[in-house]
Design an enzyme around this catalytic site. Structure first.
Site, PDB file in Angstrom:
ATOM      1  N   GLU A  72       0.858  -1.187   0.000  1.00  0.00           N
ATOM      2  CA  GLU A  72       0.000   0.000   0.000  1.00  0.00           C
ATOM      3  C   GLU A  72       0.889   1.230   0.000  1.00  0.00           C
ATOM      4  O   GLU A  72       2.057   1.155   0.370  1.00  0.00           O
ATOM      5  CB  GLU A  72      -0.857   0.032   1.278  1.00  0.00           C
ATOM      6  N   LYS A 107       2.020   4.747   1.618  1.00  0.00           N
ATOM      7  CA  LYS A 107       2.017   5.307   2.966  1.00  0.00           C
ATOM      8  C   LYS A 107       1.490   6.732   2.851  1.00  0.00           C
ATOM      9  O   LYS A 107       2.171   7.624   2.350  1.00  0.00           O
ATOM     10  CB  LYS A 107       3.432   5.298   3.540  1.00  0.00           C
ATOM     11  N   ASP A 118       0.452  10.345   3.838  1.00  0.00           N
ATOM     12  CA  ASP A 118       1.139  11.247   4.746  1.00  0.00           C
ATOM     13  C   ASP A 118       0.167  12.223   5.410  1.00  0.00           C
ATOM     14  O   ASP A 118      -0.191  13.238   4.838  1.00  0.00           O
ATOM     15  CB  ASP A 118       2.209  12.015   3.960  1.00  0.00           C
ATOM     16  N   TYR A 122      -6.804   1.871   6.001  1.00  0.00           N
ATOM     17  CA  TYR A 122      -5.863   0.804   5.665  1.00  0.00           C
ATOM     18  C   TYR A 122      -5.873  -0.414   6.579  1.00  0.00           C
ATOM     19  O   TYR A 122      -5.126  -1.352   6.349  1.00  0.00           O
ATOM     20  CB  TYR A 122      -4.446   1.351   5.559  1.00  0.00           C
ATOM     21  N   LYS A 164      10.558   4.140   2.939  1.00  0.00           N
ATOM     22  CA  LYS A 164      10.397   5.591   2.789  1.00  0.00           C
ATOM     23  C   LYS A 164      11.028   6.084   1.498  1.00  0.00           C
ATOM     24  O   LYS A 164      12.180   5.757   1.210  1.00  0.00           O
ATOM     25  CB  LYS A 164      11.089   6.294   3.964  1.00  0.00           C
ATOM     26  N   CYS A 223      11.900  49.658   0.988  1.00  0.00           N
ATOM     27  CA  CYS A 223      10.897  48.973   0.169  1.00  0.00           C
ATOM     28  C   CYS A 223      11.269  49.054  -1.319  1.00  0.00           C
ATOM     29  O   CYS A 223      11.514  50.146  -1.832  1.00  0.00           O
ATOM     30  CB  CYS A 223       9.532  49.604   0.399  1.00  0.00           C
ATOM     31  N   CYS A 226       8.461  51.378  -3.070  1.00  0.00           N
ATOM     32  CA  CYS A 226       8.230  52.798  -2.792  1.00  0.00           C
ATOM     33  C   CYS A 226       9.402  53.476  -2.102  1.00  0.00           C
ATOM     34  O   CYS A 226       9.376  54.685  -1.856  1.00  0.00           O
ATOM     35  CB  CYS A 226       6.966  52.979  -1.959  1.00  0.00           C
ATOM     36  N   CYS A 257       6.877  47.112   4.999  1.00  0.00           N
ATOM     37  CA  CYS A 257       6.913  48.467   4.482  1.00  0.00           C
ATOM     38  C   CYS A 257       5.772  49.209   5.167  1.00  0.00           C
ATOM     39  O   CYS A 257       4.611  48.863   5.005  1.00  0.00           O
ATOM     40  CB  CYS A 257       6.696  48.480   2.967  1.00  0.00           C
ATOM     41  N   CYS A 308       2.411  53.114  -0.784  1.00  0.00           N
ATOM     42  CA  CYS A 308       3.173  52.078  -1.476  1.00  0.00           C
ATOM     43  C   CYS A 308       2.284  51.455  -2.567  1.00  0.00           C
ATOM     44  O   CYS A 308       1.252  50.861  -2.250  1.00  0.00           O
ATOM     45  CB  CYS A 308       3.611  51.032  -0.459  1.00  0.00           C
TER      46      CYS A 308
HETATM   47  P1  AMP Z   1       5.338   6.266  11.545  1.00  0.00           P
HETATM   48  O1  AMP Z   1       4.460   7.394  12.004  1.00  0.00           O
HETATM   49  O2  AMP Z   1       6.475   6.696  10.681  1.00  0.00           O
HETATM   50  O3  AMP Z   1       5.693   5.323  12.650  1.00  0.00           O
HETATM   51  O4  AMP Z   1       4.442   5.420  10.539  1.00  0.00           O
HETATM   52  C1  AMP Z   1       3.315   4.751  10.996  1.00  0.00           C
HETATM   53  C2  AMP Z   1       2.094   5.468  10.529  1.00  0.00           C
HETATM   54  O5  AMP Z   1       1.972   5.424   9.121  1.00  0.00           O
HETATM   55  C3  AMP Z   1       0.850   4.816  11.013  1.00  0.00           C
HETATM   56  O6  AMP Z   1       0.509   5.228  12.302  1.00  0.00           O
HETATM   57  C4  AMP Z   1      -0.164   5.262  10.016  1.00  0.00           C
HETATM   58  O7  AMP Z   1      -0.821   6.407  10.516  1.00  0.00           O
HETATM   59  C5  AMP Z   1       0.633   5.696   8.796  1.00  0.00           C
HETATM   60  N1  AMP Z   1       0.223   5.030   7.560  1.00  0.00           N
HETATM   61  C6  AMP Z   1       0.009   5.665   6.385  1.00  0.00           C
HETATM   62  N2  AMP Z   1      -0.366   4.826   5.428  1.00  0.00           N
HETATM   63  C7  AMP Z   1      -0.411   3.600   5.981  1.00  0.00           C
HETATM   64  C8  AMP Z   1      -0.756   2.308   5.471  1.00  0.00           C
HETATM   65  N3  AMP Z   1      -1.105   2.117   4.193  1.00  0.00           N
HETATM   66  N4  AMP Z   1      -0.700   1.278   6.336  1.00  0.00           N
HETATM   67  C9  AMP Z   1      -0.342   1.471   7.632  1.00  0.00           C
HETATM   68  N5  AMP Z   1      -0.013   2.646   8.158  1.00  0.00           N
HETATM   69  C10 AMP Z   1      -0.032   3.723   7.346  1.00  0.00           C
HETATM   70 ZN    ZN Z   2       6.535  50.181   0.005  1.00  0.00          ZN
END
Ligand code: AMP
Ligand code: ZN
Length: 668
Positions: free
Chosen positions: A111, A113, A115, A222, A309, A403, A406, A421, A427
């Site tokens: 899957e 990851k 963010d 997930y 990562k 500035c 101006c 400024c 300005c």
């Molecule tokens: P870390 O915060 O680096 O320890 O990574 C773990 C976190 O990755 C988990 O707590 C999840 O919130 C997040 N995460 C994002 N995508 C996934 C995924 N597909 N499966 C499991 N965890 C995930």
């Molecule tokens: Zn200015």
């Protein structure tokens, strides 16, 4: 059909439309029709509070305010993941688990990851019961009210779901939504947010869920935790969750061999930039749940999963020149003009340098070879200088003192990172910037008038501030470049039509620093007209929910300024909306004027939010803690014992929900 049945049918229908829109991405009715149905439901719910449902689709708009998020112990611990940064580490991991499991076939679910911020959602009998942040993995914060506003999280499930389970996922902010939010913040004179991840996780802990509702948050799921779920593999878990109505990205794949896993990693290392949201890696999970159980956990993370990562993307290029931009509030932003370079799929020519301190810290100079990164941040940033490539004649950067637009000497207030400024009335960039903000879509939304025309009008000496727009004539604008009979007409009509724009947007359009859309709404609803707002003191302003000192100061100093007061008076004389309309006011009265209330506990006939709104609509004030100034405490079930003691100690009358409703009804 009984009222109860039609309320329930309407809820059902709206849940389904939500699902079609936010999960399937295939709506079957227009947004307008949806809004109409939602309004209908809202009206019915207000009329028949006895059919209250904590998971009604009407809760998506938020409104509930949480002062303290309750700590909740996770029934199933939320683990973190072990990280790996190289293919070799990944191969080593696979060897290790093969050794533990012995001579069996191991399949993997790969899957992305996502963010963002992790969340655990508890469902009981197909309904969302609770949403808790990861916290330390053992216990987190109950953020249910905020989570309910995220449209892609089902409040009711479909199909054949288990009666009780937790589902884990990531709350994310898609890139486009994030950029839109930042454009609006910058337009309101606020600093842009750093990156989608921090903004997503910050959103979960906002006190006012109505603000959360306005953010385009999303939730990608997930994993499941529960007992006897009747599921045997990770991949099946994803498929089932999807059937129950959750948003599970279709990017997940079942990989039967190590080669397939590597191939998945390779492909996404490239393709991740095409996704609408950010990913920082791949998560590889042993597919078979029986095998997962055999592998078990270390003290922090499962042995059956590994995060790979992605590397933050970096490029090396030359910084040609540092230039300085002046915002409409006078804030100076240094910009690095780079030799164009390809980074994460786009050509980068500019990077933000933030402020003088940032330049000094990295000792960034013109002519330097610099490292540019596009990690979690959307705007590329310079992360370092290749000192070995620095030319011997290079000179340290001297930050501008005046500035660039101006020539006025810049100022820097103690504690602030940005230079300003101070010449706000003279300005040119600030002047046109303010007018451009005034006419923008979320403000006065003046049709037929764009940013470039504002420049032209200003250069031609026709406007010097936004009030001047309203005295423009067709004859004056016709001679302008690219202006024809028709476009001149449109412009004049567009300006005239804008006098109908509601007060809260006029307030936003004025361009008071830190007064963005949401704050403008809050102020408009609290003060109801501009005269009252202009008279408000800093202390009074900070009493308003979500209004802090910084905003309060800014509002007061804006209206203390004679030029601004004069502008407001002129706008008023041209017919712009300087108060809430009759319609907006009709639900309001003065019966509770000057009285201060504290609300505590759970209510039966109206929600807490409705109760507070009733107080405010009738001229009363809602405070969060009891003091000698409190006139009444409205107490519902489970009123906090400490509040009770305090109220009794101070002799503040404690009244019931019915008492209160009587107070507002009687005097109507
Ligand atoms: P870390 O915060 O680096 O320890 O990574 C773990 C976190 O990755 C988990 O707590 C999840 O919130 C997040 N995460 C994002 N995508 C996934 C995924 N597909 N499966 C499991 N965890 C995930
Ligand atoms: Zn200015």
């Amino acid at each position: 059909m009984s009222v109860k049945t039609s309320i329930e049918a309407l809820r059902e229908e709206l849940h389904d439309h939500n699902y079609r829109y936010y999960i399937l991405d295939k709506p079957v009715i227009s947004d307008y029709e949806f809004d109409m149905k939602l309004k209908e439901l809202q009206a019915l719910e207000a009329q028949y509070p006895e059919y209250y449902d904590p998971n009604s689709p009407t809760l998506r708009v938020g409104g509930e305010v949480t002062k303290n998020f309750e700590t909740v112990v996770h029934q199933f611990r939320m683990f973190s993941l072990d990280n790996s940064y190289s293919r070799q580490e990944l191969l080593d991991w696979e060897k290790r688990i093969q050794r533990i499991l012995g001579d069996v076939d191991i399949e993997f679910t790969c899957e992305l990851k996502y963010d963002g911020a992790s969340i655990s959602l508890t469902y009981e009998n197909g309904e969302l019961k609770r949403a808790v942040t990861r916290g330390d993995g053992f216990q987190g914060d109950d953020v249910t009210t905020n989570i309910k506003t995220i449209r892609s999280i089902p409040l009711k499930l479909k199909g054949d779901y288990p009666l009780q389970f937790d589902i884990r996922g990531e709350i994310i902010l898609p890139i486009s939504g994030f950029e839109q939010m930042n454009r609006e913040r910058v337009a309101a004179g606020e600093d842009p947010y750093m990156n989608p991840r921090n903004t997503a996780s910050g959103s979960l802990k906002l006190q006012d869920s109505a603000i959360v509702a306005e953010r385009p948050l999303d939730c990608l799921l997930y994993g499941l935790a529960g007992q006897n779920l009747g599921i045997y593999t990770q991949f099946e878990m994803l498929e089932k969750s999807r059937e129950w109505g959750f948003k599970v990205p279709h990017t997940a794949e079942l990989c039967k061999t190590t080669e397939e896993v590597m191939d998945f990693v390779d492909r996404w290392e490239q393709k991740r930039h095409d996704l609408p949201y950010e990913t920082d890696g791949v998560v590889i999970k042993v597919n078979n749940l029986q095998q997962q159980e055999e592998l078990g956990y270390t003290s922090k993370s499962p042995r059956w999963a590994l995060a790979y990562k992605f590397q933050a993307e970096q490029a090396v290029t030359v910084l040609n020149k540092i230039t300085y931009q002046v915002g409409r509030t006078g804030a100076i932003t240094p910009v690095a003009n780079l030799e164009p370079v390809l980074l994460a799929g786009t050509t980068v020519k500019r990077a933000s340098l933030h402020n003088a301190d940032q330049i000094a810290k990295l000792d960034i100079r013109e002519g330097d070879t610099v490292y540019v990164e596009k990690g979690g941040e959307i705007i590329p940033k310079i992360v370092g200088v290749a000192l070995d490539k620095r030319k011997p004649d290079s000179e340290p950067t001297v930050y501008i003192t005046h500035c660039p637009e101006c020539g006025t000497q810049l100022v820097r207030k103690p504690g602030e990172a940005q230079h300003f400024c101070p010449n706000d009335t003279g300005c040119p960039t600030q002047i046109t910037g303010r007018i451009q903000h005034f006419i923008s879509r979320k403000a006065m939304d003046i049709e037929g008038l764009g940013a470039e025309t504002v420049e032209l009008l200003f250069q031609a000496g026709l406007i010097e501030n936004y009030a001047d727009l309203y005295i423009l004539t067709k004859e004056q604008v016709l001679p302008l470049e690219r202006m024809a009979e028709k476009s001149a007409d449109n412009l004049i009509h567009g300006i005239a039509a804008s006098v109908k724009i509601p007060f809260e947007r006029v307030l936003f359009a004025l361009g008071i620093r830190y007064v963005g859309e949401t704050v403008a709404k809050k102020l408009a609803r609290t003060y109801k007209n501009i005269t009252a707002l202009m008279e408000a003191t800093e202390t009074e302003l900070t009493q308003v929910d979500e209004i802090g000192e910084r905003i309060a100061q800014s509002v007061v100093s804006f209206f203390e300024n004679d030029t601004n007061r004069e502008l407001v008076e002129r706008l008023r004389s041209y017919g712009l909306q300087m108060s809430l309309t009759e319609d907006q006011l009709s639900n309001q009265s003065d019966t509770l004027k000057g009285q201060r209330f504290v609300v505590s506990g759970v209510f039966e006939k109206v929600s807490r939010t409705e109760l507070k709104k009733l107080i405010e609509d009738n001229g009363g004030k809602v405070a969060s803690s009891i003091s000698s100034k409190t006139d009444y405490v409205v107490a519902g079930a489970n009123m906090g014992p400490s509040k009770k003691t305090k109220a009794e100690g101070l002799g503040v009358p404690i009244i019931s929900e019915d008492d209160f409703l009587g107070m507002v009804a009687q005097m109507d």
